[in-house]
Design an enzyme around this catalytic site. Structure first.
Site, mmCIF file in Angstrom:
data_model
loop_
_atom_site.group_PDB
_atom_site.id
_atom_site.type_symbol
_atom_site.label_atom_id
_atom_site.label_comp_id
_atom_site.label_asym_id
_atom_site.label_seq_id
_atom_site.Cartn_x
_atom_site.Cartn_y
_atom_site.Cartn_z
ATOM 1 N N ASN A 9 77.200 38.468 7.437
ATOM 2 C CA ASN A 9 77.792 37.478 7.929
ATOM 3 C C ASN A 9 78.686 36.386 6.948
ATOM 4 O O ASN A 9 78.173 35.744 6.311
ATOM 5 C CB ASN A 9 76.627 36.223 8.421
ATOM 6 C CG ASN A 9 77.235 35.367 9.181
ATOM 7 O OD1 ASN A 9 78.238 34.985 9.301
ATOM 8 N ND2 ASN A 9 76.165 34.418 9.864
ATOM 9 N N ARG A 94 78.777 40.229 11.582
ATOM 10 C CA ARG A 94 78.905 39.084 12.605
ATOM 11 C C ARG A 94 80.361 38.880 12.510
ATOM 12 O O ARG A 94 81.140 39.022 11.229
ATOM 13 C CB ARG A 94 78.344 37.921 12.158
ATOM 14 C CG ARG A 94 78.773 36.613 13.031
ATOM 15 C CD ARG A 94 78.241 35.319 12.528
ATOM 16 N NE ARG A 94 78.743 34.372 13.427
ATOM 17 C CZ ARG A 94 78.487 33.052 13.039
ATOM 18 N NH1 ARG A 94 78.023 32.588 11.956
ATOM 19 N NH2 ARG A 94 78.682 32.086 13.785
ATOM 20 N N HIS A 182 79.091 31.102 18.821
ATOM 21 C CA HIS A 182 77.836 30.854 18.496
ATOM 22 C C HIS A 182 77.179 32.021 19.476
ATOM 23 O O HIS A 182 75.868 31.801 19.727
ATOM 24 C CB HIS A 182 77.395 29.541 18.680
ATOM 25 C CG HIS A 182 77.695 28.773 17.478
ATOM 26 N ND1 HIS A 182 78.080 27.257 17.552
ATOM 27 C CD2 HIS A 182 77.767 28.967 16.045
ATOM 28 C CE1 HIS A 182 78.421 27.006 16.687
ATOM 29 N NE2 HIS A 182 78.443 27.960 15.613
ATOM 30 N N LEU A 210 72.914 23.458 16.557
ATOM 31 C CA LEU A 210 73.528 22.536 15.731
ATOM 32 C C LEU A 210 73.422 22.764 14.400
ATOM 33 O O LEU A 210 72.471 22.644 13.834
ATOM 34 C CB LEU A 210 72.715 20.923 16.216
ATOM 35 C CG LEU A 210 72.667 20.671 17.499
ATOM 36 C CD1 LEU A 210 71.706 19.272 17.503
ATOM 37 C CD2 LEU A 210 74.007 20.346 18.113
ATOM 38 N N ARG A 242 84.648 19.720 11.356
ATOM 39 C CA ARG A 242 85.510 19.798 12.721
ATOM 40 C C ARG A 242 85.274 18.580 13.595
ATOM 41 O O ARG A 242 84.225 18.219 13.600
ATOM 42 C CB ARG A 242 85.019 21.094 13.252
ATOM 43 C CG ARG A 242 85.797 22.277 12.582
ATOM 44 C CD ARG A 242 85.229 23.510 13.217
ATOM 45 N NE ARG A 242 84.385 24.108 12.417
ATOM 46 C CZ ARG A 242 83.291 25.164 12.811
ATOM 47 N NH1 ARG A 242 83.624 25.804 13.882
ATOM 48 N NH2 ARG A 242 82.542 25.959 12.040
ATOM 49 N N ASP A 284 76.898 16.853 5.048
ATOM 50 C CA ASP A 284 75.655 17.183 5.088
ATOM 51 C C ASP A 284 74.670 16.066 5.827
ATOM 52 O O ASP A 284 74.660 15.107 5.356
ATOM 53 C CB ASP A 284 75.204 17.477 3.398
ATOM 54 C CG ASP A 284 73.711 18.089 3.277
ATOM 55 O OD1 ASP A 284 72.761 17.333 4.066
ATOM 56 O OD2 ASP A 284 73.780 19.211 3.149
ATOM 57 N N GLY A 329 70.464 24.929 11.576
ATOM 58 C CA GLY A 329 70.225 23.951 10.505
ATOM 59 C C GLY A 329 69.820 22.467 11.042
ATOM 60 O O GLY A 329 68.665 22.138 10.654
ATOM 61 N N GLY A 331 69.527 21.355 14.286
ATOM 62 C CA GLY A 331 68.620 21.642 15.427
ATOM 63 C C GLY A 331 67.124 21.632 15.041
ATOM 64 O O GLY A 331 66.309 21.358 15.703
ATOM 65 N N GLU A 380 70.385 35.119 13.921
ATOM 66 C CA GLU A 380 71.715 35.743 14.267
ATOM 67 C C GLU A 380 71.585 37.486 13.731
ATOM 68 O O GLU A 380 71.857 38.476 14.396
ATOM 69 C CB GLU A 380 72.942 35.173 13.636
ATOM 70 C CG GLU A 380 73.079 34.096 14.542
ATOM 71 C CD GLU A 380 73.950 32.916 13.962
ATOM 72 O OE1 GLU A 380 73.567 32.699 12.566
ATOM 73 O OE2 GLU A 380 74.820 32.480 14.529
HETATM 74 P P1 ADP Z 1 75.921 26.949 9.091
HETATM 75 O O1 ADP Z 1 76.877 26.508 10.553
HETATM 76 O O2 ADP Z 1 76.666 26.780 7.779
HETATM 77 O O3 ADP Z 1 75.236 28.160 9.210
HETATM 78 P P2 ADP Z 1 73.477 25.500 9.262
HETATM 79 O O4 ADP Z 1 73.023 25.836 10.384
HETATM 80 O O5 ADP Z 1 72.570 25.974 7.953
HETATM 81 O O6 ADP Z 1 74.924 25.505 9.094
HETATM 82 O O7 ADP Z 1 73.264 23.925 9.154
HETATM 83 C C1 ADP Z 1 73.628 23.234 8.047
HETATM 84 C C2 ADP Z 1 73.301 21.763 8.358
HETATM 85 O O8 ADP Z 1 72.021 21.344 8.613
HETATM 86 C C3 ADP Z 1 73.543 20.657 7.227
HETATM 87 O O9 ADP Z 1 74.139 19.594 7.756
HETATM 88 C C4 ADP Z 1 72.341 20.132 6.649
HETATM 89 O O10 ADP Z 1 72.261 18.987 6.249
HETATM 90 C C5 ADP Z 1 71.275 20.394 7.759
HETATM 91 N N1 ADP Z 1 70.104 20.578 7.620
HETATM 92 C C6 ADP Z 1 69.306 21.441 6.921
HETATM 93 N N2 ADP Z 1 68.173 20.928 6.757
HETATM 94 C C7 ADP Z 1 67.952 19.867 7.202
HETATM 95 C C8 ADP Z 1 66.692 18.806 7.222
HETATM 96 N N3 ADP Z 1 65.552 19.311 6.779
HETATM 97 N N4 ADP Z 1 66.906 17.699 7.662
HETATM 98 C C9 ADP Z 1 68.186 17.458 8.158
HETATM 99 N N5 ADP Z 1 69.215 18.110 8.287
HETATM 100 C C10 ADP Z 1 69.115 19.297 7.634
#
Ligand code: ADP
Length: 393
Positions: A9, A94, A182, A210, A242, A284, A329, A331, A380
């Site tokens: 991916n 992917r 997605h 999310l 975005r 983040d 991440g 969600g 995924e």
């Molecule tokens: P990508 O779309 O790059 O695969 P992810 O699904 O890994 O992204 O999501 C990344 C997001 O998830 C970031 O904003 C990160 O801060 C958030 N995240 C990961 N762990 C936590 C947590 N424990 N609490 C809050 N947000 C988190």
């Protein structure tokens, strides 16, 4: 089948990979890992099926500023040596955009690569990396079958109206439609819904993916009926960098009154907006949650307001809501974001159980909630491995 599948991916700054047993339908990877920080200082990490860190010393040093192709060329022999005597049966990728015609996983041929190239303008920050990964594997292991799994395919079941823009017909005929993204994540969640929802699995479900990229999908009978992303992965929810839905008049104004060029605007909309742009700090969510800067709090509040509004926008497509699923991440991990979104959905009959939400439990709604709310981890890679298994059979 004696051997393994490797899934790749390739994102804009990371390359995620996993290895699956060829002869088993298990959704648990034998190992998974990623190279993060591509373009800057790449960092490699991998874990076995039990989540234990794997010694990655054998990979050697990763040169700063290496591109995807170089890193993949370095990764693939390492993966092969890690698998020892188990042959590599196929590599599954992917691929973000499959356009109108790829409504299922496809065995990659030179002609398929050519067609995927034509879709680069529709996913300029993602598709080139996916194609680079395919080319790198082809160079290293030309005899290995490669399979493309598209983020757009899952949405091709949508009714025509859900896919149309209100643009002149000839533009629709040229493929300017809502594709949605997605799809691999939604496909995985759809596959595990019966385990968690019983009969409601075939009911009216919205899945909120999310992450850095965010979208929602409205499902009925576990099929996509409508989704928040459109022609590109820019539309819909506010995201990490975005902007999500934007009045197209803003773009005209930026061009005409501010003299911005198309590349300037592309950069603004894909890289400088969203949580990063509104907070002025970071994309983040964890860092934003820990910040007491009012702009960080406003960015989170806007993210949640826009998520709740987008959810409401999807409701006519399925005529109500039986269950809401959070994944990816943010969600899966952010109790605060789930709470702020659900607070705005009380009128729909959504009631969260505070303790379960804080624990990231699987079911986080109260027994009285008219809408069941779940947190389900996405996978995924398992969907890509399943496609490899089915196509090779
Ligand atoms: P990508 O779309 O790059 O695969 P992810 O699904 O890994 O992204 O999501 C990344 C997001 O998830 C970031 O904003 C990160 O801060 C958030 N995240 C990961 N762990 C936590 C947590 N424990 N609490 C809050 N947000 C988190």
């Amino acid at each position: 089948m004696n051997g393994v599948f490797v899934t790749l991916n390739a994102g804009s700054s990371s390359l995620k990979f996993a290895v699956f047993e060829g002869g088993s339908a298990s959704t648990t990877a034998l190992m998974r890992g990623k190279i993060a920080g591509i373009g800057g200082t790449p960092v490699f990490s991998a874990k076995d099926a039990h989540g234990k860190a794997i010694n990655t010393g054998g990979l050697g040093a990763l040169e700063a500023s290496s591109d995807h192709e170089t890193l993949i060329a370095q990764l693939l022999p390492w993966l092969a040596s890690y698998q020892k005597d188990r042959p590599l049966l196929a590599v599954g990728h992917r691929v973000v955009h499959g356009g109108q015609f790829y409504d299922r996983p496809t065995l990659i041929s030179p002609q398929v690569i050519e067609e995927l190239e034509t879709l680069v303008p529709l996913a300029p920050l993602h598709q080139p990396h996916n194609i680079a990964a395919i080319r790198a594997v082809e160079k290293w292991r030309p005899e290995t079958p490669q399979i493309a799994c598209f983020d757009t395919s899952f949405h091709r079941t949508q009714p025509r109206l859900a896919q149309l823009f209100a643009l002149p017909r000839d533009l629709t005929e040229q493929g300017i439609i809502r594709y949605g993204f997605h799809g691999l994540s939604y496909d995985y969640i759809a596959s595990v819904l019966p385990e968690h929802l019983g009969q409601n699995a075939s009911g009216r479900v919205i899945v909120a993916h999310l992450g850095n990229g965010s979208s929602m999908c409205a499902m009925k009978n576990r099929k996509s009926v409508a989704t928040s992303m459109g022609f590109t992965a820019l539309d819909g929810l506010m995201m990490g960098r975005r902007c999500g839905s934007l009045d197209p008049g803003v773009i005209l104004y930026l061009m005409q009154a501010k003299g911005m060029t198309a590349p300037d605007i592309e950069n603004l909309l894909y890289k400088e907006s969203g949580l990063l742009g509104v907070s002025g700090l970071t994309n983040d969510v964890q860092d934003l949650q820990n910040s007491d800067d009012p702009n960080a709090q406003e960015a989170i509040a806007l993210f949640c307001y826009r998520a709740a509004s987008n959810l409401a926008n999807l409701l006519p497509s399925i005529g109500g809501l039986d269950a809401l699923v959070f994944t990816a991440g943010i969600g899966e991990n952010s109790a605060q974001i789930r709470e702020l979104i659900c607070e705005q959905l009380g009128w729909l009959g959504v009631a969260l159980d505070d303790a379960s939400n804080k624990k990231n439990a699987t079911r986080i709604s109260t027994d009285r909630s008219r809408v069941e709310v779940f947190v389900l981890p996405t996978n995924e890679e398992a969907v890509i491995a399943r496609a490899c298994r089915e196509l090779l059979h």
